[in-house]
Design a protein around this motif. Structure first.
Motif, PDB file in Angstrom:
ATOM      1  N   ASP A   1      44.442 -89.247 -64.482  1.00  0.00           N
ATOM      2  CA  ASP A   1      45.824 -88.767 -64.563  1.00  0.00           C
ATOM      3  C   ASP A   1      46.450 -89.241 -65.868  1.00  0.00           C
ATOM      4  O   ASP A   1      45.926 -90.127 -66.550  1.00  0.00           O
ATOM      5  N   LEU A   2      47.582 -88.644 -66.196  1.00  0.00           N
ATOM      6  CA  LEU A   2      48.225 -88.885 -67.482  1.00  0.00           C
ATOM      7  C   LEU A   2      48.575 -90.357 -67.675  1.00  0.00           C
ATOM      8  O   LEU A   2      48.276 -90.948 -68.717  1.00  0.00           O
ATOM      9  N   LYS A   3      49.198 -90.976 -66.688  1.00  0.00           N
ATOM     10  CA  LYS A   3      49.630 -92.366 -66.843  1.00  0.00           C
ATOM     11  C   LYS A   3      48.443 -93.295 -67.046  1.00  0.00           C
ATOM     12  O   LYS A   3      48.468 -94.175 -67.920  1.00  0.00           O
ATOM     13  N   ALA A   4      47.389 -93.113 -66.259  1.00  0.00           N
ATOM     14  CA  ALA A   4      46.207 -93.967 -66.381  1.00  0.00           C
ATOM     15  C   ALA A   4      45.537 -93.777 -67.737  1.00  0.00           C
ATOM     16  O   ALA A   4      45.132 -94.748 -68.385  1.00  0.00           O
ATOM     17  N   ASP A   5      45.425 -92.511 -68.169  1.00  0.00           N
ATOM     18  CA  ASP A   5      44.785 -92.230 -69.461  1.00  0.00           C
ATOM     19  C   ASP A   5      45.579 -92.831 -70.617  1.00  0.00           C
ATOM     20  O   ASP A   5      45.023 -93.480 -71.506  1.00  0.00           O
ATOM     21  N   LEU A   6      46.887 -92.605 -70.612  1.00  0.00           N
ATOM     22  CA  LEU A   6      47.730 -93.069 -71.705  1.00  0.00           C
ATOM     23  C   LEU A   6      47.830 -94.593 -71.710  1.00  0.00           C
ATOM     24  O   LEU A   6      47.812 -95.217 -72.776  1.00  0.00           O
ATOM     25  N   THR A   7      47.893 -95.192 -70.539  1.00  0.00           N
ATOM     26  CA  THR A   7      47.959 -96.650 -70.451  1.00  0.00           C
ATOM     27  C   THR A   7      46.678 -97.285 -70.977  1.00  0.00           C
ATOM     28  O   THR A   7      46.722 -98.242 -71.771  1.00  0.00           O
ATOM     29  N   ALA A   8      45.536 -96.769 -70.562  1.00  0.00           N
ATOM     30  CA  ALA A   8      44.258 -97.321 -71.023  1.00  0.00           C
ATOM     31  C   ALA A   8      44.140 -97.191 -72.539  1.00  0.00           C
ATOM     32  O   ALA A   8      43.699 -98.122 -73.223  1.00  0.00           O
ATOM     33  N   TRP A   9      44.549 -96.036 -73.082  1.00  0.00           N
ATOM     34  CA  TRP A   9      44.479 -95.846 -74.529  1.00  0.00           C
ATOM     35  C   TRP A   9      45.412 -96.826 -75.242  1.00  0.00           C
ATOM     36  O   TRP A   9      45.025 -97.449 -76.239  1.00  0.00           O
TER      37      TRP A   9
END
Length: 199
Positions: free
Chosen positions: A82-90
């Protein structure tokens, strides 16, 4: 870039760039920054000093070019569903890499040997491209997707400021907070935009 091409060169030019960049990294690793000179780099790379001066101008511009290449991401951002998980990890990985001693050195070099600002622009473009990949994935899942430039302003810009000027206390929690605040604000803007037609 002033004396350099934005795209990766081909043929002999590519071989020269690769050998010179490799020589710079090896000398830095083995002997440290104080030992680094154009003649030493040229000798290690198997080229003449005039080749380096002609292509890069001076040692600082060469270091800037090496830094920009080292700051180029090797892979696309990982997908986490999901967007939040992807953006947070990046964001966590970006902060970790850029705030490391080598990351800060590369950032400084990229900026110092950059009279026209193109190297800084290229480094910024790398981050924007990575965020764009994350947002494209989110759009494919039919999620509401924020604006890349706003993400650069709200996530990348504060991190870079802190890395360069106030590095104490930077950690993954800071990156997570920036992402969370950005996504919350984007969601509110989206909700307000959705309400307008009904008013």
């Amino acid at each position: 870039m002033s004396r350099k091409q934005m795209v990766r060169p081909g043929g002999r030019s590519a071989r020269v760039q690769t050998s010179v960049h490799t020589a710079v990294r090896e000398i830095l690793s083995e002997q440290g920054r104080d030992a680094l000179t154009v003649p030493l780099v040229a000798q290690r790379a198997g080229v003449t000093p005039s080749t380096i001066y002609r292509r890069w101008g001076d040692l600082q511009e060469l270091l800037s070019d090496v830094a920009v290449e080292r700051l180029r991401p090797d892979t696309e951002p990982e997908g986490h569903g999901d967007l939040k998980a992807d953006l947070t990890a990046w964001a966590e990985q970006f902060l970790d890499e850029m705030s490391s001693a080598s990351g800060r050195a590369y950032i400084r070099d990229a900026l110092l040997g950059d009279p026209d600002g193109s190297n800084a622009g290229q480094c910024s473009a790398y981050a924007a491209e990575q965020i764009d990949v994350i947002f494209a994935r989110a759009a494919d899942r039919e999620a509401s997707v924020p604006d890349v430039e706003t993400a650069m302003d709200r996530i990348v810009a504060p991190m870079m400021y802190r890395i360069l000027f106030r590095p104490a206390g930077l950690d993954a929690a800071y990156a997570r907070r920036l992402v969370s605040d950005f996504l919350d604000a984007s969601e509110k803007v989206g909700e307000q935009a959705g309400e307008k037609p009904g008013r």
